[in-house]
Design a protein around this motif. Structure first.
Motif, PDB file in Angstrom:
ATOM      1  N   ILE A 209     -13.582 -51.032  68.212  1.00 56.94           N
ATOM      2  CA  ILE A 209     -14.405 -50.003  68.871  1.00 56.94           C
ATOM      3  C   ILE A 209     -13.519 -49.031  69.635  1.00 56.94           C
ATOM      4  O   ILE A 209     -13.686 -47.810  69.560  1.00 56.94           O
ATOM      5  N   TYR A 210     -12.550 -49.566  70.377  1.00 58.65           N
ATOM      6  CA  TYR A 210     -11.671 -48.718  71.187  1.00 58.65           C
ATOM      7  C   TYR A 210     -10.396 -48.314  70.441  1.00 58.65           C
ATOM      8  O   TYR A 210      -9.496 -47.713  71.023  1.00 58.65           O
ATOM      9  N   ASP A 211     -10.345 -48.662  69.150  1.00 59.72           N
ATOM     10  CA  ASP A 211      -9.221 -48.275  68.292  1.00 59.72           C
ATOM     11  C   ASP A 211      -7.866 -48.636  68.922  1.00 59.72           C
ATOM     12  O   ASP A 211      -6.967 -47.806  69.041  1.00 59.72           O
ATOM     13  N   VAL A 212      -7.771 -49.910  69.334  1.00 59.10           N
ATOM     14  CA  VAL A 212      -6.520 -50.365  69.968  1.00 59.10           C
ATOM     15  C   VAL A 212      -5.814 -51.406  69.097  1.00 59.10           C
ATOM     16  O   VAL A 212      -4.953 -52.135  69.579  1.00 59.10           O
ATOM     17  N   THR A 213      -6.196 -51.455  67.821  1.00 61.35           N
ATOM     18  CA  THR A 213      -5.556 -52.440  66.943  1.00 61.35           C
ATOM     19  C   THR A 213      -4.049 -52.221  66.868  1.00 61.35           C
ATOM     20  O   THR A 213      -3.272 -53.176  66.789  1.00 61.35           O
ATOM     21  N   GLY A 214      -3.640 -50.935  66.893  1.00 56.18           N
ATOM     22  CA  GLY A 214      -2.200 -50.642  66.875  1.00 56.18           C
ATOM     23  C   GLY A 214      -1.498 -51.196  68.098  1.00 56.18           C
ATOM     24  O   GLY A 214      -0.415 -51.794  68.005  1.00 56.18           O
ATOM     25  N   ASN A 215      -2.137 -51.020  69.275  1.00 55.42           N
ATOM     26  CA  ASN A 215      -1.556 -51.539  70.522  1.00 55.42           C
ATOM     27  C   ASN A 215      -1.510 -53.070  70.506  1.00 55.42           C
ATOM     28  O   ASN A 215      -0.541 -53.677  70.992  1.00 55.42           O
ATOM     29  N   ARG A 216      -2.554 -53.682  69.949  1.00 57.00           N
ATOM     30  CA  ARG A 216      -2.589 -55.147  69.885  1.00 57.00           C
ATOM     31  C   ARG A 216      -1.486 -55.671  68.964  1.00 57.00           C
ATOM     32  O   ARG A 216      -0.842 -56.676  69.252  1.00 57.00           O
ATOM     33  N   ILE A 217      -1.271 -54.957  67.855  1.00 56.70           N
ATOM     34  CA  ILE A 217      -0.204 -55.361  66.936  1.00 56.70           C
ATOM     35  C   ILE A 217       1.158 -55.237  67.620  1.00 56.70           C
ATOM     36  O   ILE A 217       2.023 -56.108  67.486  1.00 56.70           O
ATOM     37  N   GLU A 218       1.328 -54.137  68.364  1.00 57.65           N
ATOM     38  CA  GLU A 218       2.589 -53.954  69.103  1.00 57.65           C
ATOM     39  C   GLU A 218       2.777 -55.059  70.144  1.00 57.65           C
ATOM     40  O   GLU A 218       3.885 -55.569  70.345  1.00 57.65           O
ATOM     41  N   GLY A 219       1.661 -55.404  70.816  1.00 54.63           N
ATOM     42  CA  GLY A 219       1.729 -56.479  71.810  1.00 54.63           C
ATOM     43  C   GLY A 219       2.120 -57.802  71.186  1.00 54.63           C
ATOM     44  O   GLY A 219       2.947 -58.549  71.725  1.00 54.63           O
ATOM     45  N   PHE A 220       1.522 -58.090  70.010  1.00 54.86           N
ATOM     46  CA  PHE A 220       1.867 -59.335  69.316  1.00 54.86           C
ATOM     47  C   PHE A 220       3.317 -59.302  68.834  1.00 54.86           C
ATOM     48  O   PHE A 220       4.022 -60.310  68.895  1.00 54.86           O
ATOM     49  N   ASP A 221       3.735 -58.136  68.332  1.00 55.93           N
ATOM     50  CA  ASP A 221       5.127 -58.007  67.873  1.00 55.93           C
ATOM     51  C   ASP A 221       6.110 -58.301  68.994  1.00 55.93           C
ATOM     52  O   ASP A 221       7.155 -58.935  68.773  1.00 55.93           O
ATOM     53  N   LYS A 222       5.782 -57.842  70.217  1.00 56.66           N
ATOM     54  CA  LYS A 222       6.675 -58.077  71.363  1.00 56.66           C
ATOM     55  C   LYS A 222       6.761 -59.578  71.682  1.00 56.66           C
ATOM     56  O   LYS A 222       7.847 -60.125  71.877  1.00 56.66           O
ATOM     57  N   ILE A 223       5.581 -60.236  71.724  1.00 53.57           N
ATOM     58  CA  ILE A 223       5.575 -61.684  71.986  1.00 53.57           C
ATOM     59  C   ILE A 223       6.302 -62.422  70.867  1.00 53.57           C
ATOM     60  O   ILE A 223       7.078 -63.353  71.117  1.00 53.57           O
ATOM     61  N   ASN A 224       6.068 -61.979  69.637  1.00 50.50           N
ATOM     62  CA  ASN A 224       6.698 -62.618  68.487  1.00 50.50           C
ATOM     63  C   ASN A 224       8.212 -62.441  68.524  1.00 50.50           C
ATOM     64  O   ASN A 224       8.970 -63.350  68.164  1.00 50.50           O
ATOM     65  N   GLU A 225       8.659 -61.259  68.971  1.00 50.63           N
ATOM     66  CA  GLU A 225      10.098 -61.005  69.088  1.00 50.63           C
ATOM     67  C   GLU A 225      10.720 -61.885  70.174  1.00 50.63           C
ATOM     68  O   GLU A 225      11.811 -62.441  69.993  1.00 50.63           O
ATOM     69  N   ASP A 226      10.004 -62.019  71.295  1.00 53.42           N
ATOM     70  CA  ASP A 226      10.492 -62.917  72.363  1.00 53.42           C
ATOM     71  C   ASP A 226      10.594 -64.348  71.846  1.00 53.42           C
ATOM     72  O   ASP A 226      11.552 -65.058  72.153  1.00 53.42           O
ATOM     73  N   TYR A 227       9.594 -64.731  71.057  1.00 53.56           N
ATOM     74  CA  TYR A 227       9.601 -66.082  70.497  1.00 53.56           C
ATOM     75  C   TYR A 227      10.772 -66.259  69.531  1.00 53.56           C
ATOM     76  O   TYR A 227      11.442 -67.292  69.532  1.00 53.56           O
ATOM     77  N   ARG A 228      11.012 -65.225  68.718  1.00 53.47           N
ATOM     78  CA  ARG A 228      12.116 -65.295  67.751  1.00 53.47           C
ATOM     79  C   ARG A 228      13.458 -65.467  68.456  1.00 53.47           C
ATOM     80  O   ARG A 228      14.273 -66.324  68.076  1.00 53.47           O
ATOM     81  N   LYS A 229      13.680 -64.671  69.509  1.00 56.63           N
ATOM     82  CA  LYS A 229      14.951 -64.752  70.236  1.00 56.63           C
ATOM     83  C   LYS A 229      15.134 -66.115  70.896  1.00 56.63           C
ATOM     84  O   LYS A 229      16.201 -66.726  70.809  1.00 56.63           O
ATOM     85  N   THR A 230      14.077 -66.568  71.574  1.00 49.11           N
ATOM     86  CA  THR A 230      14.155 -67.855  72.274  1.00 49.11           C
ATOM     87  C   THR A 230      14.309 -69.005  71.292  1.00 49.11           C
ATOM     88  O   THR A 230      15.108 -69.923  71.502  1.00 49.11           O
ATOM     89  N   ALA A 231      13.535 -68.966  70.200  1.00 43.66           N
ATOM     90  CA  ALA A 231      13.595 -70.031  69.206  1.00 43.66           C
ATOM     91  C   ALA A 231      14.946 -70.058  68.500  1.00 43.66           C
ATOM     92  O   ALA A 231      15.495 -71.132  68.215  1.00 43.66           O
ATOM     93  N   THR A 232      15.489 -68.856  68.239  1.00 42.34           N
ATOM     94  CA  THR A 232      16.805 -68.774  67.589  1.00 42.34           C
ATOM     95  C   THR A 232      17.888 -69.389  68.476  1.00 42.34           C
ATOM     96  O   THR A 232      18.732 -70.159  68.002  1.00 42.34           O
TER      97      THR A 232
END
Length: 573
Positions: A209-232
């Motif tokens: 509705i608020y057309d924030v899917t792009g922002n949500r994807i970016e938010g997930f990408d950031k968490i996923n990147e943090d996870y990748r660095k920490t897990a690595t």
């Protein structure tokens, strides 16, 4: 590996104590058979010229190998049983804890974090325990028995292994500390990731509705990147533990080979004995190498275990061992708030010295601006929270003296947020207990005004229901929750914005049904639509956490205070 956490983990061995004893015995026997093979291999080499002795040694070796294989099979099967029992008990404990934990903890913790902890973290611990159990008893037996046999064959060469083994352990321990911190961070980020995904899935309509899917994807990408660095980092640190210990162990092995060769040349050690010593030197270090190899999983498991125990140690609702009960449900009840003050955060009060009384059989409304503390009053009445000061009485008895389960049995509570379990319509309405008959469900549905749309469903009352169904409106779902409250036949009915999702006609029908249901019983209504509360016997107005006015609708309008202005604003819309 925190010894205290490990000891506590084994308290969840309920139902598996016998398996543990058997696992230890099997592990010791497996270790003995494994250690015995090199010894008899050395004896076979020393008896190459004696065919009878050679055949005898070969036969013993074959028998030992067969026994060892059978013991290992039984050991793995036993350890699987133990590890999964621990996971089963731990999962039950974490889920059970959720139903005893204080509401304040749940308010401050995301649903995704709890889901990750109860499902993913417990599974990780179970997997780690399986690896640990597969290595522990047999590895310990291998180390001790190997050491004894090595000293029996040649104590000087064996001394080299004993002296340098602590170096290997020290290196692994040093690396392990860094790996544990990284795995703890990884577990924390994983819970955030689960919470983020859960939030996005549950609210995908709002995101679109608020057309924030792009922002949500970016938010997930950031968490996923943090996870990748920490897990690595965590995986790298844990991974170098095994090569490091293997390198040191290879140096120890080389020292044994060199010393053994000189001893063999000097004639103090036979070829067969030297062969056995070399095999034992390698075998002695194998348990350390194996534990290093699985340290990635073990570190992750203990990081998750720390989070689980932190959760299990969080404050919970005190056990109530008193027997106070309310009178029969058919009797009338009064409710009194006496000088009640409350704050979610210390020093920031939400309610300040609240006092009012709801008479027996009265319909009582709570009005006021958003955030004034209306719902908080209900949370205190339901004993989700305890007041900082003051008291709440029902028929003159403090609710602190009434067990929560007993108190809530008398109260029907319909919130503004609809929730339906993943079950049939019948079971959703009968949610309060199996004692509610089908006829009572049908009656409650008719009074709540939802029987007509239920009978239009393909399976009627046997239709499966949940919150995610798009072919059922929010208003219809809310009608089902009202029918659920009616079916429980409450002595006190609380409606917290309970008709916010229904149309005016349906709302009027529900109000008539509720009045018929109460039949003079006590009710508390919170509503922004003032049309729902104008007919109430009394209205209490809350402003800034304090009672500003109390009276009937006509009395408050005549006063010309806050309620009068609120009502004037409402009818002018």
């Amino acid at each position: 590996m925190n010894t205290k956490s490990l000891k506590r983990l084994f308290t969840y061995l309920k139902g598996s104590s016998g398996f543990v004893v058997l696992s230890v015995i099997l592990g010791l026997l497996f270790g003995c058979t494994t250690v015995a093979v090199p010894y008899f291999a050395g004896q076979a080499i020393d008896n190459l010229s004696n065919l009878n002795e050679l055949l005898k040694m070969i036969l013993i070796i074959i028998i030992l190998i067969i026994i060892s294989a059978l013991l290992q099979f039984a050991l793995i099967k036993m350890n699987n049983k133990i590890a999964f029992n621990i996971g089963y008990n731990l999962r039950n404990a974490t889920y059970s804890k959720m139903h005893r934990i204080k509401m304040s903890y749940l308010d401050q913790t995301s649903a995704g974090k709890l889901q990750s902890l109860i499902i993913s973290d417990v599974e990780t611990v179970s997997d780690g325990m399986l690896l640990f159990l597969n290595q522990f008893a047999s590895g310990l037996a291998t180390i001790l028995i190997t050491l004894v046999v090595m000293f029996y064959i040649n104590w000087k060469i064996s001394l080299i292994v004993v002296i340098f083994t602590p170096v290997s352990i020290a290196v692994s321990t040093f690396i392990a500390k860094g790996a544990y911190k990284s795995f703890a961070g990884q577990a924390e980020i994983r819970s955030k990731q689960t919470a983020f995904v859960s939030e996005s899935v549950n609210n995908f309509r709002e995101c679109r509705i608020y057309d924030v899917t792009g922002n949500r994807i970016e938010g997930f990408d950031k968490i996923n990147e943090d996870y990748r660095k920490t897990a690595t980092k965590a995986t790298f640190l844990s991974s170098i533990s095994n090569p490091s210990s293997r390198f040191i162990n290879a140096l120890i092995y080389a020292a044994v080979v060199l010393t053994g060769c000189f001893a063999g040349i000097g004639g103090t050690v036979t070829v067969g004995a030297l062969t056995s010593l070399l095999a034992y030197a390698n075998q002695f270090m194998k348990p350390f190498n194996d534990l290093s190899a699985v340290y990635t999983e073990l570190s992750d498991s203990f990081a998750c275990l720390a989070r689980i125990f932190e959760y299990l140690d969080s404050p919970e609702i005190a056990v109530e061992d008193f027997d106070s009960v309310l009178p029969d449900k058919s009797e009338k009840f009064d409710i009194e708030f006496k000088n009640v003050s409350f704050s979610y955060v210390e020093g920031r009060p939400v309610l300040k010295d609240i006092s009012f009384k709801v008479g027996k059989g009265e319909s009582f409304a709570i009005a006021g601006p958003t955030g004034c503390g209306k719902t908080t009053l209900i949370n205190l009445l339901m004993r989700y929270y305890e007041p900082d000061s003051g008291d709440i009485l029902i028929n003159g008895t403090s609710i602190k003296e009434i067990p929560r389960t007993e108190l809530r049995r008398y109260i029907g509570f319909v919130t503004q947020d609809t929730w339906l379990s993943d079950d049939t319509v019948m079971e959703n309405i009968r949610f309060a207990g199996s004692h509610i008959t089908d006829e009572e469900v049908f009656s409650a549905s008719k009074r709540a005004g939802c029987d007509s749309f239920i009978r239009k469903l393909s399976k009627r009352y046997n239709e499966m229901m949940d919150n995610e169904r798009d072919d059922i409106s929010e208003g219809q779902k809310q009608l089902l929750t009202i029918a659920r409250a009616m079916a429980s036949d409450p002595s006190i009915l609380i409606l917290d914005e309970a008709t916010s999702s229904v149309d005016v006609v349906t709302e009027d029908r529900i109000q008539k049904a509720v009045r018929k249901l109460l039949n003079g019983r006590t009710s508390i209504i919170i509503a922004h639509r003032l049309s729902q509360i104008t007919s109430c016997d009394k209205i209490v107005v809350i402003e800034s956490g304090k009672v500003s006015e109390i009276g009937s609708h006509d009395e408050l309008v005549a006063k010309g205070g806050f309620y009068s202005r609120l009502y004037a604003s409402y009818i002018s819309e």
